[in-house]
Design a protein around this motif. Structure first.
Motif, PDB file in Angstrom:
ATOM      1  N   LEU A  22       0.826  -1.211   0.000  1.00 23.28           N
ATOM      2  CA  LEU A  22       0.000   0.000   0.000  1.00 23.28           C
ATOM      3  C   LEU A  22       0.857   1.257   0.000  1.00 23.28           C
ATOM      4  CD1 LEU A  22      -2.831  -1.053   2.489  1.00 23.28           C
ATOM      5  CD2 LEU A  22      -3.000  -0.782   0.009  1.00 23.28           C
ATOM      6  N   GLU A  23       2.019   1.206   0.655  1.00 22.43           N
ATOM      7  CA  GLU A  23       2.932   2.356   0.682  1.00 22.43           C
ATOM      8  C   GLU A  23       3.444   2.675  -0.727  1.00 22.43           C
ATOM      9  OE1 GLU A  23       5.097   5.528   2.019  1.00 22.43           O
ATOM     10  OE2 GLU A  23       3.692   4.368   3.206  1.00 22.43           O
ATOM     11  N   ILE A  24       3.595   1.666  -1.545  1.00 27.04           N
ATOM     12  CA  ILE A  24       4.063   1.879  -2.916  1.00 27.04           C
ATOM     13  C   ILE A  24       3.073   2.749  -3.691  1.00 27.04           C
ATOM     14  CG2 ILE A  24       4.470   0.721  -5.134  1.00 27.04           C
ATOM     15  CD1 ILE A  24       5.585  -1.640  -3.474  1.00 27.04           C
ATOM     16  N   PHE A  25       1.783   2.549  -3.438  1.00 28.85           N
ATOM     17  CA  PHE A  25       0.763   3.291  -4.176  1.00 28.85           C
ATOM     18  C   PHE A  25       0.414   4.639  -3.543  1.00 28.85           C
ATOM     19  CE2 PHE A  25       0.064  -1.148  -5.381  1.00 28.85           C
ATOM     20  CZ  PHE A  25       0.239  -1.019  -6.745  1.00 28.85           C
ATOM     21  N   SER A  26       0.814   4.876  -2.292  1.00 28.62           N
ATOM     22  CA  SER A  26       0.613   6.176  -1.650  1.00 28.62           C
ATOM     23  C   SER A  26       1.828   6.491  -0.787  1.00 28.62           C
ATOM     24  CB  SER A  26      -0.663   6.191  -0.807  1.00 28.62           C
ATOM     25  OG  SER A  26      -0.548   5.248   0.246  1.00 28.62           O
ATOM     26  N   PRO A  27       2.961   6.854  -1.434  1.00 33.09           N
ATOM     27  CA  PRO A  27       4.205   7.059  -0.706  1.00 33.09           C
ATOM     28  C   PRO A  27       4.129   8.202   0.301  1.00 33.09           C
ATOM     29  CG  PRO A  27       4.462   7.613  -3.028  1.00 33.09           C
ATOM     30  CD  PRO A  27       3.082   7.097  -2.848  1.00 33.09           C
ATOM     31  N   GLY A  28       4.922   8.088   1.332  1.00 29.42           N
ATOM     32  CA  GLY A  28       5.000   9.118   2.353  1.00 29.42           C
ATOM     33  C   GLY A  28       5.473   8.565   3.682  1.00 29.42           C
ATOM     34  N   PHE A  29       5.904   7.310   3.737  1.00 27.43           N
ATOM     35  CA  PHE A  29       6.400   6.633   4.937  1.00 27.43           C
ATOM     36  C   PHE A  29       5.330   6.446   6.002  1.00 27.43           C
ATOM     37  CE2 PHE A  29      10.488   8.508   3.394  1.00 27.43           C
ATOM     38  CZ  PHE A  29      11.055   7.318   3.009  1.00 27.43           C
ATOM     39  N   PHE A  30       4.052   6.697   5.696  1.00 24.03           N
ATOM     40  CA  PHE A  30       3.009   6.555   6.708  1.00 24.03           C
ATOM     41  C   PHE A  30       2.671   5.094   6.987  1.00 24.03           C
ATOM     42  CE2 PHE A  30       2.053  10.745   4.756  1.00 24.03           C
ATOM     43  CZ  PHE A  30       2.409  11.502   5.855  1.00 24.03           C
ATOM     44  N   LEU A  31       2.826   4.237   6.009  1.00 25.48           N
ATOM     45  CA  LEU A  31       2.492   2.826   6.195  1.00 25.48           C
ATOM     46  C   LEU A  31       3.730   1.953   6.396  1.00 25.48           C
ATOM     47  CD1 LEU A  31      -0.335   2.521   3.530  1.00 25.48           C
ATOM     48  CD2 LEU A  31      -0.570   2.757   5.988  1.00 25.48           C
ATOM     49  N   ALA A  68      10.801  -1.188  17.830  1.00 20.81           N
ATOM     50  CA  ALA A  68      10.842  -1.342  16.375  1.00 20.81           C
ATOM     51  C   ALA A  68      10.339  -0.078  15.685  1.00 20.81           C
ATOM     52  CB  ALA A  68      10.013  -2.553  15.947  1.00 20.81           C
ATOM     53  N   ALA A  69       9.290   0.532  16.222  1.00 21.22           N
ATOM     54  CA  ALA A  69       8.756   1.764  15.629  1.00 21.22           C
ATOM     55  C   ALA A  69       9.773   2.898  15.721  1.00 21.22           C
ATOM     56  CB  ALA A  69       7.456   2.154  16.317  1.00 21.22           C
ATOM     57  N   ILE A  70      10.417   3.036  16.877  1.00 21.31           N
ATOM     58  CA  ILE A  70      11.406   4.111  17.055  1.00 21.31           C
ATOM     59  C   ILE A  70      12.579   3.916  16.103  1.00 21.31           C
ATOM     60  CG2 ILE A  70      13.099   5.058  18.680  1.00 21.31           C
ATOM     61  CD1 ILE A  70      10.972   4.494  20.901  1.00 21.31           C
ATOM     62  N   VAL A  71      13.113   2.701  16.057  1.00 15.34           N
ATOM     63  CA  VAL A  71      14.240   2.422  15.166  1.00 15.34           C
ATOM     64  C   VAL A  71      13.829   2.617  13.706  1.00 15.34           C
ATOM     65  CG1 VAL A  71      15.772   0.591  14.325  1.00 15.34           C
ATOM     66  CG2 VAL A  71      15.419   0.896  16.779  1.00 15.34           C
ATOM     67  N   THR A  72      12.641   2.178  13.353  1.00 11.75           N
ATOM     68  CA  THR A  72      12.171   2.312  11.980  1.00 11.75           C
ATOM     69  C   THR A  72      12.009   3.778  11.592  1.00 11.75           C
ATOM     70  OG1 THR A  72      11.011   0.205  12.171  1.00 11.75           O
ATOM     71  CG2 THR A  72      10.365   1.633  10.366  1.00 11.75           C
ATOM     72  N   VAL A  73      11.399   4.563  12.456  1.00  8.42           N
ATOM     73  CA  VAL A  73      11.243   5.997  12.169  1.00  8.42           C
ATOM     74  C   VAL A  73      12.610   6.653  12.011  1.00  8.42           C
ATOM     75  CG1 VAL A  73      10.486   8.199  13.132  1.00  8.42           C
ATOM     76  CG2 VAL A  73       8.967   6.227  13.212  1.00  8.42           C
ATOM     77  N   PHE A  74      13.553   6.300  12.888  1.00  9.04           N
ATOM     78  CA  PHE A  74      14.897   6.868  12.789  1.00  9.04           C
ATOM     79  C   PHE A  74      15.563   6.474  11.472  1.00  9.04           C
ATOM     80  CE2 PHE A  74      19.488   6.335  13.363  1.00  9.04           C
ATOM     81  CZ  PHE A  74      19.836   7.653  13.595  1.00  9.04           C
ATOM     82  N   MET A  75      15.478   5.188  11.121  1.00 15.12           N
ATOM     83  CA  MET A  75      16.128   4.723   9.900  1.00 15.12           C
ATOM     84  C   MET A  75      15.478   5.325   8.648  1.00 15.12           C
ATOM     85  SD  MET A  75      18.609   2.976  10.933  1.00 15.12           S
ATOM     86  CE  MET A  75      19.189   2.152   9.476  1.00 15.12           C
ATOM     87  N   TYR A  76      14.161   5.398   8.619  1.00 13.98           N
ATOM     88  CA  TYR A  76      13.489   5.963   7.452  1.00 13.98           C
ATOM     89  C   TYR A  76      13.692   7.478   7.372  1.00 13.98           C
ATOM     90  CZ  TYR A  76      11.237   1.470   6.619  1.00 13.98           C
ATOM     91  OH  TYR A  76      10.997   0.164   6.347  1.00 13.98           O
ATOM     92  N   SER A  77      13.855   8.139   8.511  1.00 17.90           N
ATOM     93  CA  SER A  77      14.104   9.585   8.463  1.00 17.90           C
ATOM     94  C   SER A  77      15.468   9.883   7.862  1.00 17.90           C
ATOM     95  CB  SER A  77      13.981  10.201   9.855  1.00 17.90           C
ATOM     96  OG  SER A  77      15.066   9.792  10.667  1.00 17.90           O
ATOM     97  N   ARG A  78      16.384   8.928   7.947  1.00 22.21           N
ATOM     98  CA  ARG A  78      17.701   9.093   7.343  1.00 22.21           C
ATOM     99  C   ARG A  78      17.617   9.017   5.813  1.00 22.21           C
ATOM    100  NH1 ARG A  78      21.914  10.519  10.289  1.00 22.21           N
ATOM    101  NH2 ARG A  78      23.250   9.081   9.198  1.00 22.21           N
ATOM    102  N   LEU A  79      16.537   8.429   5.293  1.00 22.08           N
ATOM    103  CA  LEU A  79      16.360   8.312   3.845  1.00 22.08           C
ATOM    104  C   LEU A  79      15.819   9.583   3.215  1.00 22.08           C
ATOM    105  CD1 LEU A  79      14.709   4.777   3.624  1.00 22.08           C
ATOM    106  CD2 LEU A  79      17.076   5.359   3.111  1.00 22.08           C
ATOM    107  N   THR A  80      15.181  10.429   4.012  1.00 19.31           N
ATOM    108  CA  THR A  80      14.558  11.631   3.456  1.00 19.31           C
ATOM    109  C   THR A  80      15.627  12.672   3.153  1.00 19.31           C
ATOM    110  OG1 THR A  80      14.125  12.524   5.650  1.00 19.31           O
ATOM    111  CG2 THR A  80      12.383  11.236   4.629  1.00 19.31           C
ATOM    112  N   PRO A  81      15.485  13.408   2.072  1.00 18.32           N
ATOM    113  CA  PRO A  81      16.512  14.368   1.667  1.00 18.32           C
ATOM    114  C   PRO A  81      16.484  15.636   2.518  1.00 18.32           C
ATOM    115  CG  PRO A  81      14.691  14.431   0.115  1.00 18.32           C
ATOM    116  CD  PRO A  81      14.393  13.339   1.112  1.00 18.32           C
ATOM    117  N   GLY A  82      17.596  15.939   3.149  1.00 19.16           N
ATOM    118  CA  GLY A  82      17.777  17.202   3.860  1.00 19.16           C
ATOM    119  C   GLY A  82      16.837  17.445   5.020  1.00 19.16           C
ATOM    120  N   ASN A  83      17.200  18.418   5.821  1.00 14.10           N
ATOM    121  CA  ASN A  83      16.383  18.804   6.968  1.00 14.10           C
ATOM    122  C   ASN A  83      15.677  20.123   6.738  1.00 14.10           C
ATOM    123  OD1 ASN A  83      17.139  16.533   8.441  1.00 14.10           O
ATOM    124  ND2 ASN A  83      18.952  17.549   9.279  1.00 14.10           N
TER     125      ASN A  83
END
Length: 151
Positions: A22-31, A68-83
Motif C-alpha cells: 500500500l505504501e508503494i501506491f501512496s508514498p509518504g512513509f506513513f504505512l 521497532a517503531a522508534i528504530v524504523t522511524v529513525f532509519m526511514y528519516s535518514r532516507l529523506t533528503p535534507g532537513n
C-alpha cells in the motif's frame, strides 16, 4: 479449512507486507512504520515467542513494537533528503522587494520575467516597457504575477 496450518504469525507478516504494498501506491512513509512493526511481531510469533497469551508476552510485545517503531522511524528519516523545510513564497510577500528583469516586462502581457532572490516570477510593469537588466521593485501582486516599477 484453508487456514488450518497457517499460524497467526504468518497472518501478521502478511498484514505487514500488505502495508508495504500500500505504501508503494501512496508514498509518504506513513504505512512503512506500522508495516515494519507488524513484520517484526509476525516473525517473533513464527519463531515461537508467545506475545498474545501471557501478560509478560503482551508487555514484551508492546516494548518490542515500540522499539521497532522508534528504530524504523529513525532509519526511514535518514532516507529523506535534507532537513530543510519546503519553501513557499506568497506573491503578497514579494511586495516591496527588489529584483532584476530577465525578460522585458510591459503593462499589457505576462511575458515579463523578474528574478527576486534567485526565484523567477511572471511580471507586468506598472507603466510602459521595462527592458531586460533593469532593477525593479515589486509594488503589487495580482493572482499569479507581480507588478513592478523601475527603481
Amino acid at each position: 479449512m484453508a487456514l488450518e496450518g497457517l499460524s497467526y504469525g504468518w497472518l501478521i507478516v502478511l498484514a505487514g507486507a500488505l502495508f508495504f504494498v500500500l505504501e508503494i501506491f501512496s508514498p509518504g512513509f506513513f504505512l512503512l512504520v506500522p508495516g515494519t512493526v507488524l513484520l517484526i511481531i509476525g516473525v517473533l510469533v513464527i519463531l515461537g515467542f508467545d506475545i498474545f497469551s501471557s501478560s509478560y508476552g503482551i508487555v514484551a510485545g508492546i516494548i518490542i513494537a515500540l522499539l521497532a517503531a522508534i528504530v524504523t522511524v529513525f532509519m526511514y528519516s535518514r532516507l529523506t533528503p535534507g532537513n530543510d523545510k519546503p519553501l513557499t513564497t506568497s506573491m503578497d510577500s514579494l511586495v516591496g522587494r527588489s529584483g532584476m528583469v530577465i525578460s522585458p516586462a510591459d503593462e499589457e502581457t505576462l511575458s515579463g520575467k523578474v528574478t527576486i532572490e534567485g526565484h523567477i516570477f511572471s511580471a507586468k510593469s506598472k507603466s510602459g516597457k521595462i527592458p531586460e537588466g533593469t532593477k525593479v521593485k515589486v509594488i503589487a501582486s495580482r493572482g499569479v504575477h507581480i507588478v513592478v516599477e523601475e527603481e
